[in-house]
Design a protein around this motif. Sequence first.
Motif, PDB file in Angstrom:
ATOM      1  N   GLY A 134       1.060  -1.099  -0.469  1.00 23.92           N
ATOM      2  CA  GLY A 134      -0.280  -0.219  -0.484  1.00 23.92           C
ATOM      3  C   GLY A 134       0.612   0.971   0.236  1.00 23.92           C
ATOM      4  O   GLY A 134       0.306   2.024   0.066  1.00 23.92           O
ATOM      5  N   LEU A 135       2.639   0.995  -0.701  1.00 18.20           N
ATOM      6  CA  LEU A 135       3.198   2.499  -0.588  1.00 18.20           C
ATOM      7  C   LEU A 135       2.187   3.674  -1.633  1.00 18.20           C
ATOM      8  O   LEU A 135       3.156   4.583  -1.089  1.00 18.20           O
ATOM      9  CB  LEU A 135       4.339   1.972  -0.695  1.00 18.20           C
ATOM     10  CG  LEU A 135       5.019   0.929  -0.136  1.00 18.20           C
ATOM     11  CD1 LEU A 135       6.645   0.527  -0.263  1.00 18.20           C
ATOM     12  CD2 LEU A 135       5.218   1.567   1.067  1.00 18.20           C
ATOM     13  N   LEU A 136       1.678   2.881  -2.679  1.00 19.37           N
ATOM     14  CA  LEU A 136       0.974   3.664  -3.620  1.00 19.37           C
ATOM     15  C   LEU A 136       0.301   5.062  -2.351  1.00 19.37           C
ATOM     16  O   LEU A 136       0.634   6.350  -2.795  1.00 19.37           O
ATOM     17  CB  LEU A 136      -0.153   3.698  -4.297  1.00 19.37           C
ATOM     18  CG  LEU A 136       0.551   2.405  -5.432  1.00 19.37           C
ATOM     19  CD1 LEU A 136      -0.252   1.802  -6.414  1.00 19.37           C
ATOM     20  CD2 LEU A 136       1.758   2.720  -6.948  1.00 19.37           C
ATOM     21  N   LYS A 137      -0.088   4.782  -1.342  1.00 19.43           N
ATOM     22  CA  LYS A 137      -0.964   5.870  -0.431  1.00 19.43           C
ATOM     23  C   LYS A 137       0.167   6.877  -0.323  1.00 19.43           C
ATOM     24  O   LYS A 137       0.280   8.659   0.317  1.00 19.43           O
ATOM     25  CB  LYS A 137      -1.160   5.730   0.179  1.00 19.43           C
ATOM     26  CG  LYS A 137      -3.194   4.442   0.106  1.00 19.43           C
ATOM     27  CD  LYS A 137      -3.901   5.153  -0.462  1.00 19.43           C
ATOM     28  CE  LYS A 137      -4.887   4.420  -0.564  1.00 19.43           C
ATOM     29  NZ  LYS A 137      -5.528   4.632  -2.504  1.00 19.43           N
ATOM     30  N   MET A 138       1.560   6.711  -0.449  1.00 21.65           N
ATOM     31  CA  MET A 138       2.546   7.572  -0.138  1.00 21.65           C
ATOM     32  C   MET A 138       2.829   8.394  -0.994  1.00 21.65           C
ATOM     33  O   MET A 138       3.575   9.619  -0.810  1.00 21.65           O
ATOM     34  CB  MET A 138       3.644   6.581   0.716  1.00 21.65           C
ATOM     35  CG  MET A 138       3.309   6.365   1.939  1.00 21.65           C
ATOM     36  SD  MET A 138       4.153   5.255   2.714  1.00 21.65           S
ATOM     37  CE  MET A 138       5.543   5.826   2.664  1.00 21.65           C
ATOM     38  N   MET A 139       2.867   7.999  -2.778  1.00 22.81           N
ATOM     39  CA  MET A 139       2.899   8.549  -3.267  1.00 22.81           C
ATOM     40  C   MET A 139       2.407  10.773  -3.547  1.00 22.81           C
ATOM     41  O   MET A 139       0.571  10.408  -3.004  1.00 22.81           O
ATOM     42  CB  MET A 139       2.822   7.933  -4.910  1.00 22.81           C
ATOM     43  CG  MET A 139       4.138   6.724  -5.061  1.00 22.81           C
ATOM     44  SD  MET A 139       3.818   6.265  -6.227  1.00 22.81           S
ATOM     45  CE  MET A 139       4.624   4.809  -6.341  1.00 22.81           C
ATOM     46  N   PRO A 140       2.431  11.304  -4.216  1.00 20.37           N
ATOM     47  CA  PRO A 140       1.791  12.434  -4.997  1.00 20.37           C
ATOM     48  C   PRO A 140       0.146  11.967  -5.231  1.00 20.37           C
ATOM     49  O   PRO A 140       0.676  10.851  -5.823  1.00 20.37           O
ATOM     50  CB  PRO A 140       3.031  12.973  -5.278  1.00 20.37           C
ATOM     51  CG  PRO A 140       4.381  13.326  -5.119  1.00 20.37           C
ATOM     52  CD  PRO A 140       4.016  11.517  -4.677  1.00 20.37           C
ATOM     53  N   ARG A 141      -0.362  12.397  -5.401  1.00 19.18           N
ATOM     54  CA  ARG A 141      -1.757  11.431  -5.312  1.00 19.18           C
ATOM     55  C   ARG A 141      -2.057  11.653  -7.429  1.00 19.18           C
ATOM     56  O   ARG A 141      -1.806  10.499  -7.842  1.00 19.18           O
ATOM     57  CB  ARG A 141      -3.149  12.918  -5.664  1.00 19.18           C
ATOM     58  CG  ARG A 141      -4.352  12.437  -5.686  1.00 19.18           C
ATOM     59  CD  ARG A 141      -4.848  11.068  -5.261  1.00 19.18           C
ATOM     60  NE  ARG A 141      -6.535  11.028  -5.367  1.00 19.18           N
ATOM     61  CZ  ARG A 141      -6.439   9.616  -5.774  1.00 19.18           C
ATOM     62  NH1 ARG A 141      -6.126   9.305  -5.424  1.00 19.18           N
ATOM     63  NH2 ARG A 141      -7.770   9.559  -6.365  1.00 19.18           N
ATOM     64  N   PRO A 142      -1.438  12.455  -8.292  1.00 14.72           N
ATOM     65  CA  PRO A 142      -1.454  12.697  -9.445  1.00 14.72           C
ATOM     66  C   PRO A 142      -0.264  11.371  -9.947  1.00 14.72           C
ATOM     67  O   PRO A 142      -0.550  10.723 -10.816  1.00 14.72           O
ATOM     68  CB  PRO A 142      -0.654  13.348 -10.351  1.00 14.72           C
ATOM     69  CG  PRO A 142      -0.992  14.999  -9.053  1.00 14.72           C
ATOM     70  CD  PRO A 142      -1.372  13.838  -7.507  1.00 14.72           C
ATOM     71  N   LEU A 143       0.950  10.933  -8.853  1.00 13.28           N
ATOM     72  CA  LEU A 143       1.720   9.610  -9.540  1.00 13.28           C
ATOM     73  C   LEU A 143       0.788   8.703  -9.501  1.00 13.28           C
ATOM     74  O   LEU A 143       1.256   7.919  -9.720  1.00 13.28           O
ATOM     75  CB  LEU A 143       2.816  10.292  -8.647  1.00 13.28           C
ATOM     76  CG  LEU A 143       4.342   9.338  -8.710  1.00 13.28           C
ATOM     77  CD1 LEU A 143       4.702  10.298 -10.473  1.00 13.28           C
ATOM     78  CD2 LEU A 143       5.233   9.452  -8.649  1.00 13.28           C
ATOM     79  N   GLU A 144       0.745   8.841  -7.930  1.00 19.23           N
ATOM     80  CA  GLU A 144      -1.075   7.120  -7.476  1.00 19.23           C
ATOM     81  C   GLU A 144      -1.297   7.074  -8.964  1.00 19.23           C
ATOM     82  O   GLU A 144      -1.892   5.600  -9.464  1.00 19.23           O
ATOM     83  CB  GLU A 144      -1.336   7.424  -6.315  1.00 19.23           C
ATOM     84  CG  GLU A 144      -2.006   6.332  -5.931  1.00 19.23           C
ATOM     85  CD  GLU A 144      -2.930   7.206  -4.632  1.00 19.23           C
ATOM     86  OE1 GLU A 144      -2.896   8.019  -4.525  1.00 19.23           O
ATOM     87  OE2 GLU A 144      -3.989   6.199  -4.266  1.00 19.23           O
ATOM     88  N   ARG A 145      -2.286   7.850  -9.275  1.00 19.88           N
ATOM     89  CA  ARG A 145      -3.161   7.896  -9.825  1.00 19.88           C
ATOM     90  C   ARG A 145      -3.062   7.271 -11.597  1.00 19.88           C
ATOM     91  O   ARG A 145      -2.517   5.807 -11.966  1.00 19.88           O
ATOM     92  CB  ARG A 145      -3.664   8.886 -10.245  1.00 19.88           C
ATOM     93  CG  ARG A 145      -4.831   9.038  -9.554  1.00 19.88           C
ATOM     94  CD  ARG A 145      -6.193  10.219  -9.804  1.00 19.88           C
ATOM     95  NE  ARG A 145      -6.785  10.691 -11.043  1.00 19.88           N
ATOM     96  CZ  ARG A 145      -7.906   9.906 -10.929  1.00 19.88           C
ATOM     97  NH1 ARG A 145      -8.642   9.611  -9.847  1.00 19.88           N
ATOM     98  NH2 ARG A 145      -8.802   9.483 -11.300  1.00 19.88           N
ATOM     99  N   MET A 146      -1.483   7.972 -11.824  1.00 21.89           N
ATOM    100  CA  MET A 146       0.192   7.869 -13.330  1.00 21.89           C
ATOM    101  C   MET A 146       0.097   6.379 -13.174  1.00 21.89           C
ATOM    102  O   MET A 146      -0.276   5.208 -13.710  1.00 21.89           O
ATOM    103  CB  MET A 146       0.885   7.870 -13.261  1.00 21.89           C
ATOM    104  CG  MET A 146       0.414   9.744 -14.183  1.00 21.89           C
ATOM    105  SD  MET A 146       1.596  10.202 -14.864  1.00 21.89           S
ATOM    106  CE  MET A 146       2.223  11.286 -13.014  1.00 21.89           C
ATOM    107  N   GLU A 147       0.046   5.528 -11.683  1.00 16.95           N
ATOM    108  CA  GLU A 147       0.954   4.413 -11.706  1.00 16.95           C
ATOM    109  C   GLU A 147       0.182   2.757 -11.859  1.00 16.95           C
ATOM    110  O   GLU A 147      -0.160   2.221 -11.744  1.00 16.95           O
ATOM    111  CB  GLU A 147       1.264   4.273 -10.167  1.00 16.95           C
ATOM    112  CG  GLU A 147       2.338   2.899  -9.515  1.00 16.95           C
ATOM    113  CD  GLU A 147       2.140   1.434  -9.813  1.00 16.95           C
ATOM    114  OE1 GLU A 147       2.496   0.552  -9.598  1.00 16.95           O
ATOM    115  OE2 GLU A 147       0.815   1.758  -9.186  1.00 16.95           O
TER     116      GLU A 147
END
Length: 419
Positions: A134-147
């Motif tokens: 669940g590390l995606l939650k720690m990314m900036p939101r746009p990066l999380e969405r792109m991933e």
Amino acid sequence: MNYEDLINCMRCGMCLPHCPTYKETFHETASPRGRVALVRKIQEGELEVSERLLEFLALCLDCQACATACPCGVNAGELVAEFKCERKTREGLSFMEQLILRRLVPHPDRLERAVIPARLYQRSGLQRVVRRLGLLKMMPRPLERMEGLLPTLPPRSLRQSLQEITPAQGEERGTVGFFLGCVMSLVFAEASFATVRLLTALGYRVVTPRDQVCCGAPQMLAGDSVGLREAAHRNLAVFGRQPLESVVTDCGGCGAELKKYGHHLAGSSSAAAFSAQVRDIAELLAGQSERLRPLLGPLPLTVTYHDPCHIAHCQGIRRQPRELLQLIPGLQLIELPDADTCCGSAGTYNIAQPAMADKVLARKVASIRNTGAEILVTANPGCLLQLKAALATGGRQVQVLHLTEVLALSLDARQTRAA
Ligand code: SF4
Ligand code: SF4
């Protein structure tokens, strides 16, 4: 911007039920009619450009469903895009926009190098670990969405793996150029390879110039008219080196942009001639259906078709993909309600306007699942990215394929039977 186009709106409201953002909000400012009125008032000097007003305009998907519905030929999406372009031309590009639009996007080799970290991230297993923890939650939101949108990348781009000339199978009937499209080549190489297989199976010699560049759609989207014209000049030179029957693309967004080169380079007869030569793959294949039919084998599948905005609204291509699917023996095509309503991808809209993009997407996903189809067929990389990610989770899974992938499966089925 042509002022005539603005005053042509007679405020009838026939566009309203077709506009995805109006359907979600019921706000006049989020409707085609409202957007035309806002741009007109700015042009007439009655409204100051404010942050709030720009936010209203930024909510437009540029899906052009309003243009299809309008009895007066008003294209609100295009008017908003032109307004943004004119504004950007006056203000200039930011440092980041310069970097992306001038130094990265027009250079296919740099784009290919830019995806290497993403490929390593997937192949090393790091993606699995990051997702599981669940590390995606720690990314900036746009990066999380792109991933979250990133499908498994092919080992190499199609531009790298395809020869510049792919010979026809059997008797040669003509030569066509193939426009790769950045995302198709980098992400959906398999679908584009299927496109080339279909063309060669029909007897076409396929020329894929390696020095072709991005069609200019990202520049148009960002309001960079200079970058867009540079891309157009480059592609005209590259595809003009030898006589071609058509220039074919399997990317709806690229096809729509290439067909507008004549407009973007107004006064250039070579640009107009090039645009007239451009064919979406569905247009070309449907014109060859009698030759294609005997090459296709049975596929006992239930499919539904989503019309990409850039194919249905911008190019008027609706009948051909359906006709092609119906050529496949055993395949059942279920019509998708509101098939030509945007899926919310719209270039980078799903990153820039996540809240509205998610609402538009949720409607589309529910509609697709309700058909009961096991496969969703579409023909544009943005739709493929958006719908693959959405339909892989949260309910009955539906496989998402490009039109040419389904047709190539049918080619395989025929060849297996013959063997
Ligand atoms: S944009 Fe067209 S359909 Fe919409 S209100 Fe104006 S004239 Fe009517
Ligand atoms: S382009 Fe799409 S989102 Fe924009 S006004 Fe037209 S229908 Fe609405």
